[in-house]
Motif scaffolding. Sequence first.
Motif, PDB file in Angstrom:
ATOM      1  N   ARG A   1       0.832  -1.203   0.000  1.00  0.00           N
ATOM      2  CA  ARG A   1       0.000   0.000   0.000  1.00  0.00           C
ATOM      3  C   ARG A   1       0.866   1.252   0.000  1.00  0.00           C
ATOM      4  O   ARG A   1       0.527   2.262  -0.604  1.00  0.00           O
TER       5      ARG A   1
ATOM      6  N   ASP B   1       1.832   2.044  -3.363  1.00  0.00           N
ATOM      7  CA  ASP B   1       0.729   2.722  -4.056  1.00  0.00           C
ATOM      8  C   ASP B   1       0.818   4.221  -3.808  1.00  0.00           C
ATOM      9  O   ASP B   1       0.740   5.031  -4.718  1.00  0.00           O
TER      10      ASP B   1
ATOM     11  N   PHE C   1       0.214   4.207 -10.344  1.00  0.00           N
ATOM     12  CA  PHE C   1      -0.574   4.055  -9.116  1.00  0.00           C
ATOM     13  C   PHE C   1      -1.713   3.065  -9.328  1.00  0.00           C
ATOM     14  O   PHE C   1      -1.925   2.158  -8.528  1.00  0.00           O
TER      15      PHE C   1
ATOM     16  N   GLN D   1      -0.297  -0.459  -9.744  1.00  0.00           N
ATOM     17  CA  GLN D   1       0.209  -0.959  -8.461  1.00  0.00           C
ATOM     18  C   GLN D   1      -0.955  -1.263  -7.517  1.00  0.00           C
ATOM     19  O   GLN D   1      -0.976  -2.276  -6.839  1.00  0.00           O
ATOM     20  N   SER D   2      -1.935  -0.375  -7.530  1.00  0.00           N
ATOM     21  CA  SER D   2      -3.068  -0.538  -6.638  1.00  0.00           C
ATOM     22  C   SER D   2      -3.876  -1.780  -6.993  1.00  0.00           C
ATOM     23  O   SER D   2      -4.330  -2.521  -6.121  1.00  0.00           O
TER      24      SER D   2
END
Length: 100
Positions: A71, A74, A86, A89-90
């Motif tokens: 996280r 992120d 982002f 990755q999220s």
Amino acid sequence: MPIYEYRCEKCGKFEKMQKFSDPILEQCPECGSRAERLISRNVGVVLKGSGFYKNDSQAVKDKARALNKERQKDNQAILDGDVGGFIKQSEETSKKVSEA
Ligand SMILES: [Zn+2]
């Protein structure tokens, strides 16, 4: 099982281990005075993985810690202005969370 914090009018704070399905206590088990549940300090971490609360083993804690690190990645991506990164990755993190 999660531990909830309560505050009794007379005795002050106490902790009670309860299942999610258990009703919220309205009375102190010690003296019977009115008690209210406090917001736990342990809440707030993204831990939606099924079964996370079923046990409290070190392995589970390690996994939670690893997910928190993801996280953080992120957040770093969005701080860098990398919105595409982002989102990617999220999504990956969400996948890992759901698999946890
Ligand atoms: Zn009490």
